[in-house]
Each structure stands twice: as structure tokens, then as C-alpha cells.
Write an enzyme that holds these catalytic residues in place. Sequence first.
Site, PDB file in Angstrom:
ATOM      1  N   ARG A  99       5.517   8.778 -17.902  1.00 16.68           N
ATOM      2  CA  ARG A  99       4.246   8.052 -17.554  1.00 16.68           C
ATOM      3  C   ARG A  99       3.711   8.358 -16.112  1.00 16.68           C
ATOM      4  O   ARG A  99       4.375   8.540 -15.146  1.00 16.68           O
ATOM      5  CB  ARG A  99       4.533   6.453 -17.166  1.00 16.68           C
ATOM      6  CG  ARG A  99       3.186   5.921 -17.002  1.00 16.68           C
ATOM      7  CD  ARG A  99       3.465   4.251 -17.007  1.00 16.68           C
ATOM      8  NE  ARG A  99       2.286   3.602 -16.323  1.00 16.68           N
ATOM      9  CZ  ARG A  99       2.305   2.667 -15.520  1.00 16.68           C
ATOM     10  NH1 ARG A  99       3.369   2.295 -14.878  1.00 16.68           N
ATOM     11  NH2 ARG A  99       1.029   2.419 -15.006  1.00 16.68           N
ATOM     12  N   GLU A 190      -2.213  -2.518 -13.253  1.00 22.63           N
ATOM     13  CA  GLU A 190      -2.188  -3.590 -12.729  1.00 22.63           C
ATOM     14  C   GLU A 190      -3.315  -4.058 -11.931  1.00 22.63           C
ATOM     15  O   GLU A 190      -3.367  -4.253 -10.608  1.00 22.63           O
ATOM     16  CB  GLU A 190      -1.011  -3.561 -11.615  1.00 22.63           C
ATOM     17  CG  GLU A 190       0.383  -3.034 -12.052  1.00 22.63           C
ATOM     18  CD  GLU A 190       1.378  -3.209 -11.125  1.00 22.63           C
ATOM     19  OE1 GLU A 190       1.054  -3.165  -9.805  1.00 22.63           O
ATOM     20  OE2 GLU A 190       2.618  -3.295 -11.332  1.00 22.63           O
ATOM     21  N   ASN A 336       4.646  -4.500 -16.338  1.00 23.79           N
ATOM     22  CA  ASN A 336       5.366  -3.880 -15.169  1.00 23.79           C
ATOM     23  C   ASN A 336       6.115  -4.992 -14.575  1.00 23.79           C
ATOM     24  O   ASN A 336       5.611  -6.020 -14.055  1.00 23.79           O
ATOM     25  CB  ASN A 336       4.697  -3.529 -14.046  1.00 23.79           C
ATOM     26  CG  ASN A 336       3.966  -2.059 -14.254  1.00 23.79           C
ATOM     27  OD1 ASN A 336       3.998  -1.324 -15.094  1.00 23.79           O
ATOM     28  ND2 ASN A 336       3.109  -1.534 -13.582  1.00 23.79           N
ATOM     29  N   TYR A 338       9.671  -6.500 -12.428  1.00 18.13           N
ATOM     30  CA  TYR A 338      10.718  -6.168 -11.295  1.00 18.13           C
ATOM     31  C   TYR A 338      11.578  -7.371 -11.074  1.00 18.13           C
ATOM     32  O   TYR A 338      12.822  -7.221 -10.691  1.00 18.13           O
ATOM     33  CB  TYR A 338      10.020  -5.508 -10.175  1.00 18.13           C
ATOM     34  CG  TYR A 338       9.248  -4.296 -10.265  1.00 18.13           C
ATOM     35  CD1 TYR A 338      10.047  -3.150  -9.636  1.00 18.13           C
ATOM     36  CD2 TYR A 338       8.123  -4.205 -10.785  1.00 18.13           C
ATOM     37  CE1 TYR A 338       9.576  -1.954  -9.773  1.00 18.13           C
ATOM     38  CE2 TYR A 338       7.398  -2.856 -10.540  1.00 18.13           C
ATOM     39  CZ  TYR A 338       8.254  -1.810 -10.266  1.00 18.13           C
ATOM     40  OH  TYR A 338       7.681  -0.337 -10.474  1.00 18.13           O
ATOM     41  N   GLU A 410       6.953  -0.543 -16.205  1.00 14.89           N
ATOM     42  CA  GLU A 410       7.756  -0.007 -15.035  1.00 14.89           C
ATOM     43  C   GLU A 410       8.783  -1.103 -14.836  1.00 14.89           C
ATOM     44  O   GLU A 410       8.643  -2.227 -15.111  1.00 14.89           O
ATOM     45  CB  GLU A 410       6.940  -0.281 -13.801  1.00 14.89           C
ATOM     46  CG  GLU A 410       5.771   0.853 -13.820  1.00 14.89           C
ATOM     47  CD  GLU A 410       4.859   0.829 -12.288  1.00 14.89           C
ATOM     48  OE1 GLU A 410       5.658  -0.100 -11.451  1.00 14.89           O
ATOM     49  OE2 GLU A 410       3.681   1.245 -12.017  1.00 14.89           O
TER      50      GLU A 410
HETATM   51  O1  AM3 Z   1       4.960   1.708  -6.586  1.00 20.30           O
HETATM   52  C1  AM3 Z   1       4.845   1.127  -7.565  1.00 20.30           C
HETATM   53  C2  AM3 Z   1       5.983  -0.091  -7.909  1.00 20.30           C
HETATM   54  C3  AM3 Z   1       6.877  -0.199  -7.136  1.00 20.30           C
HETATM   55  O2  AM3 Z   1       6.618  -1.703  -6.501  1.00 20.30           O
HETATM   56  C4  AM3 Z   1       3.740   1.286  -8.352  1.00 20.30           C
HETATM   57  O3  AM3 Z   1       2.817   2.376  -8.122  1.00 20.30           O
HETATM   58  C5  AM3 Z   1       3.119  -0.263  -9.007  1.00 20.30           C
HETATM   59  O4  AM3 Z   1       2.300   0.112 -10.025  1.00 20.30           O
HETATM   60  C6  AM3 Z   1       4.039  -1.423  -8.700  1.00 20.30           C
HETATM   61  O5  AM3 Z   1       3.271  -2.244  -8.454  1.00 20.30           O
HETATM   62  N1  AM3 Z   1       4.990  -1.212  -7.870  1.00 20.30           N
HETATM   63  C7  AM3 Z   1       5.413  -1.970  -6.774  1.00 20.30           C
HETATM   64  N2  AM3 Z   1       4.856  -2.994  -6.618  1.00 20.30           N
HETATM   65  C8  AM3 Z   1       4.935  -3.597  -5.489  1.00 20.30           C
HETATM   66  C9  AM3 Z   1       3.864  -4.304  -5.103  1.00 20.30           C
HETATM   67  C10 AM3 Z   1       4.160  -5.223  -3.995  1.00 20.30           C
HETATM   68  C11 AM3 Z   1       3.721  -6.479  -4.510  1.00 20.30           C
HETATM   69  C12 AM3 Z   1       4.418  -7.793  -3.735  1.00 20.30           C
HETATM   70  C13 AM3 Z   1       3.706  -9.057  -4.306  1.00 20.30           C
HETATM   71  C14 AM3 Z   1       4.533 -10.044  -4.046  1.00 20.30           C
HETATM   72  C15 AM3 Z   1       4.293 -11.257  -4.858  1.00 20.30           C
END
Ligand code: AM3
Length: 507
Positions: A99, A190, A336, A338, A410
Site C-alpha cells: 500500500r 483518514e 487504520n 493502532y 494500517e
Molecule cells: O504515519 C502514519 C501512521 C502512524 O501513526 C500514517 O501516515 C497515518 O495514516 C496514520 O495516521 N498513522 C499514525 N497516526 C498518528 C496520528 C496521531 C494521532 C494522534 C491522535 C490522538 C488521539
Amino acid sequence: ASFTILDASINDVESRFSQEHSIKRSGFPHGFLFGAATSAYQVEGAYLEDGKSISNWDEFCHSKGCGENGENGDIADNHYHLFMNDIEMMHSLGIKAYRFSISWARILPRGRFGEVNPLGIMFYNKIIDNLVQKGIEPFVTIHHEDFPQELEDRYGSWLDPQMQDDFVHFAKICFKSFGDRVKYWITINEPNLVAEMSYEKGNYPPNRCSQPFGNCLAGNSDIEPLVVMHNMLLAHGKAAKLYHEQFQAIYQLLSKQGGLIGLVAHCFMYEPFTDTNSDREAAERALIFNVGWSFDPPIFGDYPQEMREYHGNELPRFSQEEKEFMKKSIDFIGINHYSAIYAKDCTNSSCQESANRIIKGFVEITGERDGVLIGDPTSMPRFFVVPRGMEEIVDYVKTRYNNTPMFVTENGYSSPNVQDVEVEEILHDIKRIEFHQTYLASLAASIRNGADVRGYFIWSLMDNYEWTFGYNVRFGLSYVDRKTFDRIPKLSARWYQDFLKNNSLID
Ligand code: AM3
């Protein structure tokens, strides 16, 4: 061959895993796609080469210093020049899908106000051709954060409906140029997080927020995230309509691979902070305000009723015609995922951050309860290791959308920051292996219960530029040396390779 240096350490890992963590490739359906993910700005570099223009992230990083220590994506992982090496690396890992995203400013340096850049098309043609040749399915995200800065300067990008036209123009060029070989399209990555980070919290470009702090600019964070999301959703819907009507059928005839198009959202799992009605409702609301906000329009044709009740007329409306084409505008849902986090009602108290009102529906979030964290911390604030969250979020999406096909687009782990870590320690990433093993076991459980999940992508193929966190937040299966740009597979790469061959470390 590149994995031999780590062969010795694999024994250390074996002893750490108990039988119940054992998850094998054969625990997933036959055609299930296992892959890895990246995005253009985070890996490509070559920010001004071969006709590419300045993007919103280039501008932001150059004017304000976007990452920690002023780091930016000018060079990133130099993937623009090393892509052949990277495809070779994917091949040796044994992944079946990759991807990646397309840099809008490389293809259309001036958006729809200028010409297509043939060198941009050529670059992605080379990537796609080489992937296909190696039997790796290209999974293309059309828009992942970066767009030509001119679209910001001219009319304010996603705040203006014109951005929908620009996006559809861009998407059409992608479908035309690459659609004969690309079977899986994601329109936008996103949008819910973009609305929050760029227009509510103000830490991603164009840095708008209502209560200026740090570098952020005065905007109207009560309304702008809702408007921006609306424009992104309509842009998605229009591009999907175009794909469904003009491309899917033709490619089906020509190559027996019609292709599928989807949308990806940032999906936390929310669990009630206390076992009270108000917190249980808060957790449900946070899911509706994130998952429902993202996928109700492209599946049911409108926003969730609960959001209308909270936001009233501030939540934009779809016309009847828009509702019609929005409905069923996705073939698959991209999740996505986490982390899970606790949700706490703040309807009657005042929510600490305005984001918690607007984006989460009057819900405060916290990773801690009675001094105990919801899971192990990582180097991303608010990202904890909570494997059960995977099954919970997939089940929620499955139920809400009547088991629309899903991909986990993701899922990944960034080790907690430790001062002066040795490279050896970064390479010996047992915690990352444990993360993927346990999250995959949780995903397998939801699939056994009938969830139609068709693939899983690890974020990320290699360490890269993590937006405002810079290069120290490392999600990669491979380590990237910042001076030589050498990629060194971590132990987790070796684990993924073994897993994909259906070996379990504890066999
Ligand atoms: O880098 C990416 C990953 C890793 O952490 C990717 O590009 C994104 O699509 C994805 O959002 N990713 C990511 N997100 C962290 C974003 C911080 C959000 C903090 C919100 C807390 C509620």
C-alpha cells in the site's frame, strides 16, 4: 540473504512466546492479502525533482519546521531513487500487497490549473510494473496528506468545494494511467484525522484552530473540521462514482479485474472509562463520531443521526442527488487501527479540548484508569498496545455496516523513545513482533466469527518520516540509516517473513 545477521537472535524470540500467542498464516483465509504500507511524503524525498511542485507539507516544513528537531520529508527515505531496492526488499519479505500513495504534486504540480507531469506518471508506472512483475498487488492511496500548495494558496484547499473538483481531476488521471494494473484503490487516507489535526488541533498544515497555541492559526474549529470532512467525503463519492461508471466495467472486460475502491479512516477503539451509562454512551458516541462520521455517508448516504442532534445546522447537509451517489460509493472499508483508549462523558462537565466536543462528541479520552494504563505505552502519545481492540473495532464495523468487506490498511508499533538507543536494540524489536502476533490473533478471532476482512497491512515497510514527530518515531519492519539510507531488516521483518511462509517461531 539480507536476514542472516539476525538469524541468531530469532532463538531469543522463540523462548518468549507462549503457545497461545502462536498465530499462523494458515489461521487466515487462503486469498487473504498480507502487506506493508507507506505514503509518498513519508518515504519518497526528491521533493523538487523531475517537475514535482511544492506540496502543503513541503511548505509547512520549510516555513515552520514541522517535525521534531526541524526534520522534514525533503529526502525522507530517498525511496524516489531507491524504489527498486525497496521492491526487492518486499519480495524477499514475501508480502503479497504493497500500500503506497501517489504524490499529487508530482502528477499535477499545479492541480487542475496546469498540465500532467509525465515524469510523475513514469515514476509510478515503474513502481506498479515492478510490483506486478514480482507478484505484489499494488494497493494505491490516491491522496494521503500531501497536495500541491497552489491549491491551498488559491482557494484554501479542503475548506472549499473546489477541492472536490481538483481531487476528481487527479483521481481520473490516476485511474486512466494506472487502472489497467491497479485493482485496489483508496481515495483518501483518514479524512477524519485530517479534519482533527489540520483544522481542530492545528498541528498539521494548514494549522488552523480556534484557540491559537504554538504555531497554529486562527480558524473556526467549531465548524471547519465539519466542512473539511464534508468536502473530502464528497470528493471521495464523486471519484468513486467516476470509477464505478467509467473504469470498473471496462477494466473488467479488458483484464477480468474490475477493481475495487474504498475509503480509509483512523479508527481507535473506545472503551467506557467507568461502567456507568454515561461512559458507555460516551464510548459508543466516540465510535459514531469517528467511524460513523467517516463511513455512514459513503454507505448509507448521510451522517449519523446522533451527529445531527449534537451539531444541528453546523453539520453540512448532502443534497438528495449527493445522497444518491454517496450511498454505496465504497466497495470496501479501510481500517487504520493502532490502539484502544478509554472514553469518558463530558457532556455536562466542560470537555478539556474542543476536539473532544467537535470530533469525539463530548467525550474525553484517557489511557489511564486508577493509575493503570490500558496497555503498554508506545512512542506515539495515546497509542497503547491493546490487542483486543482489533477484534472489537472490526466487530463494531462489521455490525454497523452489515459486513461490508474490510481491510486493515494500517496497524503497527513504534517503540517507546529511549535516549541513545543503540542500533542493535532497535533491530532486536521483540515488542514489535509481540504486537503483531497478538493483534493478528485478535483479528483472526473476528474473522472466525464471520467478519469479512480481506487483508492486513503493517505500518510500515520501513522507518520513515512520522509527520510532526520526525524520524525518531520508528514504525518500520526495516531500520533506515539516516546517513547512508541503508535499509536494515529488523527482527520483526524476519518474523513477518517466517509468518508468511506459515512457520511459527515456536514450531
Ligand atoms: O504515519 C502514519 C501512521 C502512524 O501513526 C500514517 O501516515 C497515518 O495514516 C496514520 O495516521 N498513522 C499514525 N497516526 C498518528 C496520528 C496521531 C494521532 C494522534 C491522535 C490522538 C488521539
